[in-house]
Design a protein around this motif. Structure first.
Motif, PDB file in Angstrom:
ATOM      1  N   PHE A  44       0.838  -1.199   0.000  1.00 38.70           N
ATOM      2  CA  PHE A  44       0.000   0.000   0.000  1.00 38.70           C
ATOM      3  C   PHE A  44       0.875   1.253   0.000  1.00 38.70           C
ATOM      4  CE2 PHE A  44      -2.151   3.259   2.635  1.00 38.70           C
ATOM      5  CZ  PHE A  44      -3.328   3.435   1.932  1.00 38.70           C
ATOM      6  N   ILE A  45       1.880   1.272   0.849  1.00 37.09           N
ATOM      7  CA  ILE A  45       2.792   2.417   0.921  1.00 37.09           C
ATOM      8  C   ILE A  45       3.593   2.541  -0.372  1.00 37.09           C
ATOM      9  CG2 ILE A  45       4.832   3.337   2.098  1.00 37.09           C
ATOM     10  CD1 ILE A  45       3.639   2.016   4.692  1.00 37.09           C
ATOM     11  N   ASP A  46       4.131   1.426  -0.856  1.00 33.89           N
ATOM     12  CA  ASP A  46       4.913   1.456  -2.101  1.00 33.89           C
ATOM     13  C   ASP A  46       4.111   2.031  -3.255  1.00 33.89           C
ATOM     14  OD1 ASP A  46       7.097   0.296  -0.856  1.00 33.89           O
ATOM     15  OD2 ASP A  46       6.787  -1.697  -1.731  1.00 33.89           O
ATOM     16  N   ARG A  47       2.858   1.635  -3.365  1.00 27.02           N
ATOM     17  CA  ARG A  47       2.031   2.058  -4.488  1.00 27.02           C
ATOM     18  C   ARG A  47       1.513   3.479  -4.365  1.00 27.02           C
ATOM     19  NH1 ARG A  47      -1.017  -0.950  -7.642  1.00 27.02           N
ATOM     20  NH2 ARG A  47      -1.079   1.025  -8.770  1.00 27.02           N
ATOM     21  N   LEU A  48       1.392   3.991  -3.124  1.00 28.16           N
ATOM     22  CA  LEU A  48       0.693   5.259  -2.922  1.00 28.16           C
ATOM     23  C   LEU A  48       1.604   6.420  -2.533  1.00 28.16           C
ATOM     24  CD1 LEU A  48      -2.183   6.089  -3.257  1.00 28.16           C
ATOM     25  CD2 LEU A  48      -2.619   5.499  -0.878  1.00 28.16           C
ATOM     26  N   PHE A  49       2.632   6.164  -1.771  1.00 30.16           N
ATOM     27  CA  PHE A  49       3.507   7.251  -1.312  1.00 30.16           C
ATOM     28  C   PHE A  49       4.580   7.489  -2.369  1.00 30.16           C
ATOM     29  CE2 PHE A  49       1.001   6.741   2.255  1.00 30.16           C
ATOM     30  CZ  PHE A  49       1.279   7.704   3.205  1.00 30.16           C
TER      31      PHE A  49
END
Length: 192
Positions: free
Chosen positions: A94-99
């Protein structure tokens, strides 16, 4: 009125982390805060950054909605277990894809420095452990906290970021879990 986003990173809906998220939401709601919850396990998205940062992947609608909530919020509350010293894979995805650059931060041209695009937000990490928090910090250096707090949230401008450890979860009694939930409700009431 404070705007709070709770990001629940546990993939199992039957986990104690879901009780923690609900307890924080209850406490914050009673204090007058507006609360929105992002349950990562309910989102439909590919957690793998297939091209690294060489090529941008299109964001799925659920990720775009999650990003709107993160941008809307003044305070980000991250709830997750520690597995193998780190974050659950789904939460990391989730972090990799969004941040992403241009969303959460932006490198300056011809510079080693960057702009922190989430400035003005505060954060709180509530993490569950199968060891005491002091042991996780002393023996292992608290890698999940360093990754989420320092290398992600503070890197993007979220400050201050507080940390609450809940544990030892494994084999904990119902009475102990009720005390932890009350502690988390109080954190929500105080909007910490």
């Amino acid at each position: 009125m404070r705007k709070i986003a709770i990001i629940n990173g546990h993939p199992n809906k039957d986990s104690f982390n879901f009780g923690i998220a609900e307890a924080y939401k209850e406490g914050a709601g009673k204090s007058g805060a507006e609360v929105k919850v992002i349950t990562i396990a309910e989102l439909n998205f590919d957690p793998v950054l297939h091209f690294g940062y060489q090529k941008r992947m299109e964001l799925e609608p659920d990720l775009l909605k999650a990003w709107e909530i993160i941008q809307w919020a003044d305070h980000l509350v991250w709830i997750h277990p520690v597995w193998w010293g780190g974050l659950p894979a789904l939460m990391k995805g989730f972090i990799d894809r969004l941040f992403l650059p241009g969303f959460a931060y932006q490198y300056r041209e011809n510079s080693v420095w960057w702009d922190k695009l989430l400035k003005g937000k505060t954060g709180h990490i509530i993490t569950t452990l199968d060891q005491p928090g002091w042991y996780y910090w002393l023996l292992y250096g608290r890698p999940s906290v360093n990754q989420l707090k320092k290398s992600t949230l503070e890197f993007c401008g979220v400050q201050p970021v507080k940390v609450t450890y809940i544990g030892i979860i494994r084999n904990s009694a119902e009475k102990q879990r009720a005390q932890w939930l009350e502690k988390v409700r109080d954190l929500g009431r105080r909007q910490k």
